[in-house]
Design a protein around this motif. Sequence first.
Motif, mmCIF file in Angstrom:
data_model
loop_
_atom_site.group_PDB
_atom_site.id
_atom_site.type_symbol
_atom_site.label_atom_id
_atom_site.label_comp_id
_atom_site.label_asym_id
_atom_site.label_seq_id
_atom_site.Cartn_x
_atom_site.Cartn_y
_atom_site.Cartn_z
ATOM 1 N N VAL A 237 -10.851 5.716 -14.014
ATOM 2 C CA VAL A 237 -10.088 6.452 -13.005
ATOM 3 C C VAL A 237 -10.496 6.000 -11.606
ATOM 4 O O VAL A 237 -9.649 5.824 -10.718
ATOM 5 N N ALA A 238 -11.776 5.788 -11.398
ATOM 6 C CA ALA A 238 -12.265 5.405 -10.076
ATOM 7 C C ALA A 238 -11.892 3.972 -9.708
ATOM 8 O O ALA A 238 -11.511 3.695 -8.565
ATOM 9 N N LYS A 243 -5.426 1.083 -8.290
ATOM 10 C CA LYS A 243 -4.655 -0.167 -8.361
ATOM 11 C C LYS A 243 -3.374 0.034 -9.149
ATOM 12 O O LYS A 243 -2.312 -0.523 -8.812
ATOM 13 N N LEU A 244 -3.453 0.812 -10.213
ATOM 14 C CA LEU A 244 -2.270 1.095 -11.034
ATOM 15 C C LEU A 244 -1.229 1.874 -10.229
ATOM 16 O O LEU A 244 -0.029 1.549 -10.277
ATOM 17 N N GLU A 262 -6.274 12.468 -4.888
ATOM 18 C CA GLU A 262 -7.081 13.492 -4.258
ATOM 19 C C GLU A 262 -8.093 13.989 -5.285
ATOM 20 O O GLU A 262 -7.871 13.867 -6.498
ATOM 21 N N PRO A 263 -9.176 14.559 -4.863
ATOM 22 C CA PRO A 263 -10.121 15.118 -5.833
ATOM 23 C C PRO A 263 -9.424 16.179 -6.676
ATOM 24 O O PRO A 263 -8.667 16.992 -6.167
ATOM 25 N N PHE A 264 -9.672 16.163 -7.984
ATOM 26 C CA PHE A 264 -9.047 17.141 -8.856
ATOM 27 C C PHE A 264 -9.912 17.371 -10.089
ATOM 28 O O PHE A 264 -10.784 16.570 -10.407
ATOM 29 N N GLN A 265 -9.658 18.471 -10.736
ATOM 30 C CA GLN A 265 -10.411 18.820 -11.932
ATOM 31 C C GLN A 265 -9.537 18.568 -13.145
ATOM 32 O O GLN A 265 -8.436 19.083 -13.259
ATOM 33 N N VAL A 271 -13.434 13.999 -10.205
ATOM 34 C CA VAL A 271 -13.141 12.604 -9.904
ATOM 35 C C VAL A 271 -12.976 12.486 -8.406
ATOM 36 O O VAL A 271 -12.155 13.171 -7.807
ATOM 37 N N ARG A 272 -13.724 11.625 -7.776
ATOM 38 C CA ARG A 272 -13.659 11.528 -6.326
ATOM 39 C C ARG A 272 -12.519 10.603 -5.897
ATOM 40 O O ARG A 272 -12.082 9.750 -6.640
#
Length: 279
Positions: A237-238, A243-244, A262-265, A271-272
């Motif tokens: 994810v990071a 890029k995707l 955006e940061p999310f749970q 995930v930053r």
Amino acid sequence: MEPNESPLFVQALATGLGVLDAFTAERPTMNLKEISEAAGVTKSAAQRFTHTLVTLGLLRKDAASKRYSLSPRTLDTGYRYLQAHVLLERANPYLLDLNRQTGETVNLAERDGHEMVYIGRFPSPHRAVVHMPVGRRLPIFCSSAGRAFLSALPDEQIRHILTGVDRPRFTPHTITDVETLTSIIAKVRETGFAYSIEEFYLSDLAFAVPVYNIRGEAVAAVNLSVSTAYWSFERAVAELVPKLIHTARMISTTPPTFRAMEPFQIGYGKVRDVPYDKP
């Protein structure tokens, strides 16, 4: 009125195509009896259809075994479809660029009924989790591309599709519950990407982002597939998802507005936000 009840419907043509469709990976070759059973026609009808299809070059008949198989000419229609596909032509340079940047497998898929069909593919030069030739179909409910595509549809339509399709468990990780799937798809609108973790193939970690046309309608999804042996969800994810998302935006005629990255749970930890800088 059903389509096959129309006076314009040519049943003989439909049956002939049904004979071609009867050949699958599980039935690559068949004799007349097997063809009649697989296509749901009489043996005499199977004989007439196979003779016609052999004459047209769409089937081959082995002189010794009397068994039939598809000929290379059956690829012609699909090849012409890909040649004339405007979106695929537009997408290919971006898909190749993403493939080269990440070193991972990149696909373009579009919806056909309750499945996503892979119409463009650039495999990883280093490793391949599974063999996925162009034309491969994956269920819309458990594939990342399918969930990305569904996220662009109205909620009622999403639920209608999910409840109307078979949802078998392909692996121990396949999510089949409609409520859970609905929640997962709704989350895609917030994050900008969909994912699937070993739900169709073991060891496959897949991400996807919808591609939109000029009217803001989803027409396809860009998919990136990696191996769980080399990538954790959080790292992918990071490092890969920004890029995707960028690639899908470049392919889209007019991308939608969403709070991408955006940061999310998501249930797998925080995930930053990682901005994407194209080299």
